[in-house]
Design an enzyme around this catalytic site. Structure first.
Site, mmCIF file in Angstrom:
data_model
loop_
_atom_site.group_PDB
_atom_site.id
_atom_site.type_symbol
_atom_site.label_atom_id
_atom_site.label_comp_id
_atom_site.label_asym_id
_atom_site.label_seq_id
_atom_site.Cartn_x
_atom_site.Cartn_y
_atom_site.Cartn_z
ATOM 1 N N ALA A 89 8.670 -4.299 12.348
ATOM 2 C CA ALA A 89 9.002 -4.986 11.093
ATOM 3 C C ALA A 89 10.493 -5.294 10.989
ATOM 4 C CB ALA A 89 8.556 -4.126 9.916
ATOM 5 N N ASP A 108 6.185 4.698 -1.343
ATOM 6 C CA ASP A 108 7.566 5.181 -1.151
ATOM 7 C C ASP A 108 8.609 4.491 -2.030
ATOM 8 O OD1 ASP A 108 7.507 3.545 2.114
ATOM 9 O OD2 ASP A 108 8.022 2.694 0.159
ATOM 10 N N HIS A 110 -1.327 1.531 -4.289
ATOM 11 C CA HIS A 110 -1.729 2.937 -4.171
ATOM 12 C C HIS A 110 -0.807 3.871 -4.964
ATOM 13 C CE1 HIS A 110 -3.796 1.746 -0.134
ATOM 14 N NE2 HIS A 110 -4.472 1.354 -1.175
ATOM 15 N N SER A 119 -2.665 -1.322 9.265
ATOM 16 C CA SER A 119 -3.779 -1.322 10.229
ATOM 17 C C SER A 119 -4.963 -2.098 9.664
ATOM 18 C CB SER A 119 -4.189 0.124 10.527
ATOM 19 O OG SER A 119 -4.528 0.784 9.318
ATOM 20 N N GLN A 125 0.839 -1.195 0.000
ATOM 21 C CA GLN A 125 0.000 0.000 0.000
ATOM 22 C C GLN A 125 0.879 1.252 0.000
ATOM 23 O OE1 GLN A 125 -3.513 -0.636 2.965
ATOM 24 N NE2 GLN A 125 -1.922 -2.103 3.495
ATOM 25 N N ASN A 126 2.184 1.055 0.193
ATOM 26 C CA ASN A 126 3.106 2.178 0.317
ATOM 27 C C ASN A 126 3.447 2.775 -1.049
ATOM 28 O OD1 ASN A 126 2.985 1.434 2.952
ATOM 29 N ND2 ASN A 126 5.014 0.485 2.986
HETATM 30 N N1 APR Z 1 6.739 -2.270 12.322
HETATM 31 C C1 APR Z 1 5.568 -2.881 11.961
HETATM 32 N N2 APR Z 1 4.346 -2.274 12.028
HETATM 33 C C2 APR Z 1 4.317 -1.014 12.530
HETATM 34 C C3 APR Z 1 5.496 -0.323 12.944
HETATM 35 C C4 APR Z 1 6.744 -1.009 12.824
HETATM 36 N N3 APR Z 1 7.884 -0.440 13.164
HETATM 37 N N4 APR Z 1 5.129 0.922 13.377
HETATM 38 C C5 APR Z 1 3.772 0.994 13.246
HETATM 39 N N5 APR Z 1 3.291 -0.176 12.746
HETATM 40 C C6 APR Z 1 1.899 -0.531 12.433
HETATM 41 C C7 APR Z 1 0.870 0.242 13.240
HETATM 42 O O1 APR Z 1 0.582 -0.421 14.461
HETATM 43 C C8 APR Z 1 -0.329 0.240 12.295
HETATM 44 O O2 APR Z 1 -1.145 -0.912 12.523
HETATM 45 O O3 APR Z 1 1.685 -0.179 11.085
HETATM 46 C C9 APR Z 1 0.305 0.113 10.893
HETATM 47 C C10 APR Z 1 0.217 1.364 10.042
HETATM 48 O O4 APR Z 1 -1.138 1.592 9.788
HETATM 49 P P1 APR Z 1 -1.586 2.890 8.951
HETATM 50 O O5 APR Z 1 -0.883 4.074 9.451
HETATM 51 O O6 APR Z 1 -3.077 2.878 8.966
HETATM 52 O O7 APR Z 1 -1.020 2.605 7.488
HETATM 53 P P2 APR Z 1 -1.602 1.638 6.351
HETATM 54 O O8 APR Z 1 -2.282 0.453 6.921
HETATM 55 O O9 APR Z 1 -0.513 1.395 5.405
HETATM 56 O O10 APR Z 1 -2.698 2.614 5.675
HETATM 57 C C11 APR Z 1 -3.381 2.161 4.537
HETATM 58 O O11 APR Z 1 -4.341 4.331 4.207
HETATM 59 O O12 APR Z 1 -4.021 6.555 4.367
HETATM 60 C C12 APR Z 1 -4.142 5.536 3.476
HETATM 61 O O13 APR Z 1 -3.257 5.348 1.300
HETATM 62 C C13 APR Z 1 -2.883 5.366 2.646
HETATM 63 O O14 APR Z 1 -1.773 3.317 1.992
HETATM 64 C C14 APR Z 1 -2.360 3.998 3.070
HETATM 65 C C15 APR Z 1 -3.606 3.299 3.572
#
Ligand code: APR
Length: 238
Positions: free
Chosen positions: A222, A100, A115, A184, A97-98
């Site tokens: 991670a 980057d 994305h 998440s 989903q990243n």
């Molecule tokens: N290692 C592993 N997981 C981690 C770490 C880490 N160091 N730090 C945080 N996390 C977890 C958090 O607990 C959280 O559950 O990563 C998750 C990040 O969740 P989000 O911030 O919601 O990101 P993501 O799931 O990628 O969001 C999905 O939402 O905003 C949109 O388009 C954007 O691609 C993104 C999508």
């Protein structure tokens, strides 16, 4: 639940075809903010003002100032031990989903960017998607034709790249292990992938409050847990 139970399951099941699904958490250890974590982007910024086609039409400068700030952060970041470990898997499909591009920078060859990619741009008039990683001298940037350029990311309310989900689902149908790292799991359709898969699956996430759709949930960062998991996969595949 510890990582040991997940590692034991890999040793017993000897998975050959692996799909790795990642979210912002996999890049958190590279210093890139997540979206919904304690210092997440959506805590400080409003997605409806920055990550929708309407927001871009309303104020392209505001949107570009935010994306150019994020592009700068990502340009200065390095893939971490999790990206590097995932890149060691010879035939895995990475579904991220990243935006980057860190999986590709770490050496992963087969990456589905659900994305889009923050270093891609396209012209709002001609389309013509292309790479543009350098900083733009003037914002909002314009195409040679004079029309606005937009970031090559999928905004809320927009469709994913046409082949993205079909490729991900096809790989999941053949997979015998799904790794879910740092998401998440609240944004669809991506979040539906892990829920649709009924084989052996391992989630890595320090926050266990949301529970998991996976067989195993490893409560770790991670960069900490992923290399150990990948080592065992490579061991049983050798
Ligand atoms: N290692 C592993 N997981 C981690 C770490 C880490 N160091 N730090 C945080 N996390 C977890 C958090 O607990 C959280 O559950 O990563 C998750 C990040 O969740 P989000 O911030 O919601 O990101 P993501 O799931 O990628 O969001 C999905 O939402 O905003 C949109 O388009 C954007 O691609 C993104 C999508």
């Amino acid at each position: 639940m510890s990582i040991d139970a997940a590692i034991q399951a890999i040793r017993e099941r000897k998975p050959r075809r692996v799909v790795v699904m990642t979210g912002a958490g996999v890049s958190a250890d590279s210093g890139i903010p997540t979206f919904r974590g304690p210092d997440g982007l959506w805590r400080n910024f409003r997605p409806e003002e920055l990550a929708t086609p309407e927001a871009f039409r309303r104020d392209p400068l505001l949107v570009w100032e935010w994306y150019e700030w994020r592009r700068g952060l990502i340009r200065d970041a390095q893939p971490n031990a999790a990206h590097e470990a995932i890149a060691r898997l010879p035939d895995a499909l990475v579904v991220t989903q990243n935006v980057d591009g860190l999986h590709t920078r770490a050496g992963s060859r087969d990456v589905v960017e659900l994305h889009g990619n923050i270093f891609h741009v396209s012209c709002v008039r001609e389309g013509n998607p292309r790479m543009h990683a350098e900083a733009f001298p003037d914002l909002p940037p314009r195409c040679e034709c004079g029309a606005l350029l937009r970031p090559g990311v999928v905004w809320f309310g927009e469709a994913l790249p046409e082949d993205a989900m079909p490729r991900a689902y096809a790989a999941l149908q053949r997979a015998d292990l799904l790794l879910v790292i740092g998401t998440s799991g609240v944004v669809y359709p991506a979040a539906g992938l892990a829920r649709a898969y009924d084989g052996l699956s391992i989630e890595v996430n320090p926050d266990t409050s949301l529970g998991s759709a996976c067989t195993f949930l490893v409560p770790a960062r991670a960069a900490e847990a992923t290399p150990r998991i990948i080592d065992v996969i490579l061991e049983v595949q050798s």
